[in-house]
Scaffold this motif. Structure first.
Motif, PDB file in Angstrom:
ATOM      1  N   THR A  10      -3.843   0.354   8.602  1.00 44.75           N
ATOM      2  CA  THR A  10      -3.150   1.246   9.533  1.00 44.75           C
ATOM      3  C   THR A  10      -1.931   0.543  10.117  1.00 44.75           C
ATOM      4  N   LEU A  11      -2.102  -0.705  10.547  1.00 44.17           N
ATOM      5  CA  LEU A  11      -0.991  -1.483  11.087  1.00 44.17           C
ATOM      6  C   LEU A  11       0.121  -1.628  10.054  1.00 44.17           C
ATOM      7  N   ALA A  12      -0.247  -1.958   8.823  1.00 43.02           N
ATOM      8  CA  ALA A  12       0.744  -2.132   7.758  1.00 43.02           C
ATOM      9  C   ALA A  12       1.536  -0.840   7.538  1.00 43.02           C
ATOM     10  N   ARG A  13       0.836   0.275   7.452  1.00 42.22           N
ATOM     11  CA  ARG A  13       1.489   1.580   7.243  1.00 42.22           C
ATOM     12  C   ARG A  13       2.426   1.913   8.403  1.00 42.22           C
ATOM     13  N   ASN A  14       1.963   1.683   9.631  1.00 44.30           N
ATOM     14  CA  ASN A  14       2.758   2.038  10.802  1.00 44.30           C
ATOM     15  C   ASN A  14       3.985   1.142  10.962  1.00 44.30           C
ATOM     16  N   VAL A  15       3.851  -0.154  10.683  1.00 44.05           N
ATOM     17  CA  VAL A  15       5.004  -1.058  10.771  1.00 44.05           C
ATOM     18  C   VAL A  15       6.036  -0.682   9.722  1.00 44.05           C
ATOM     19  N   ARG A  16       5.592  -0.451   8.501  1.00 46.71           N
ATOM     20  CA  ARG A  16       6.514  -0.087   7.418  1.00 46.71           C
ATOM     21  C   ARG A  16       7.239   1.223   7.747  1.00 46.71           C
ATOM     22  N   ALA A  17       6.492   2.218   8.258  1.00 46.11           N
ATOM     23  CA  ALA A  17       7.097   3.515   8.591  1.00 46.11           C
ATOM     24  C   ALA A  17       8.108   3.363   9.735  1.00 46.11           C
ATOM     25  N   ALA A  18       7.764   2.602  10.763  1.00 47.10           N
ATOM     26  CA  ALA A  18       8.686   2.416  11.896  1.00 47.10           C
ATOM     27  C   ALA A  18       9.919   1.635  11.466  1.00 47.10           C
ATOM     28  N   ARG A  19       9.730   0.636  10.607  1.00 46.15           N
ATOM     29  CA  ARG A  19      10.871  -0.153  10.112  1.00 46.15           C
ATOM     30  C   ARG A  19      11.799   0.736   9.295  1.00 46.15           C
ATOM     31  N   THR A  20      11.219   1.585   8.460  1.00 45.49           N
ATOM     32  CA  THR A  20      12.012   2.488   7.624  1.00 45.49           C
ATOM     33  C   THR A  20      12.777   3.482   8.501  1.00 45.49           C
ATOM     34  N   ARG A  21      12.096   4.066   9.502  1.00 40.60           N
ATOM     35  CA  ARG A  21      12.762   5.010  10.418  1.00 40.60           C
ATOM     36  C   ARG A  21      13.923   4.339  11.146  1.00 40.60           C
TER      37      ARG A  21
END
Length: 194
Positions: A10-21
């Protein structure tokens, strides 16, 4: 073990998504958050064990709450969270701890934390992004709040508020355990209406 692996995913997915945004490369996020690129690569692969300070720096840099990095998808309109169900995100050697209870949704979210501070034990926090406001409401015991080098005594029944963009420290004071509720009020994120 399965819960830890799920939390890392979950952390990995959320960090990647926030970084991309935010439109940041791994290099740029690492530079701004003062986290090595290797640690970020491992984090986005759901590997490693980032500490609390790293999570706070990443959240600040990405303009999101810590819980936005840790939480899965919302499951309804009302969330009820028991402190005992949450793993402390910080523990001190004398038994102090901090648990992130929840984060409100919306363009300017607020994090709600439950802390215990043992006498003399302290947690020093780095400055947050501009616009962050913290409050501490002591429910029992007392603490010393140090904001930008100045000490303030906060006792049971008192609440203090301060701008979190300067160094600040929470320290247990007196002879007993201090219990407090801390809120972190975040400014609107990128792209939010002001």
């Amino acid at each position: 073990m399965a819960e830890t692996e799920a939390a890392l995913r979950t952390l990995a997915r959320n960090v990647r998504a926030a970084r991309t945004r935010a439109g940041l490369s791994l290099d740029e996020l690492g530079r701004r958050a003062q986290v090595s690129k290797g640690a970020l690569v491992a984090l986005e692969k759901a590997q490693g064990n980032p500490n609390f300070a790293t999570l706070v720096r990443l959240a600040d840099t990405l303009g999101v709450s810590v819980s936005a990095l840790l939480e899965g998808r919302a499951e309804g309109r009302v969330r009820i969270v028991a402190a005992g169900d949450l793993t402390p995100l910080w523990t001190g050697p004398r038994g102090s701890e901090a648990r992130l209870m929840l984060t409100t949704s919306g363009p300017a979210p607020a994090e709600v934390w439950r802390w215990t501070l043992e006498p003399g034990e302290e947690y020093p926090s780095h400055p947050h992004q501009a616009g962050v406001v913290e409050t501490v409401s002591v429910t029992s015991g007392r603490m010393t709040l140090i904001v930008d080098g100045t000490e303030h005594s906060v006792e049971a029944g008192q609440t203090a508020a301060f701008d979190g963009d300067v160094p600040h420290t929470y320290r247990g004071a007196g002879t007993g355990t201090c219990h407090l509720i801390m809120t972190v009020h975040l400014p609107p994120g990128p792209g939010s209406p002001a």
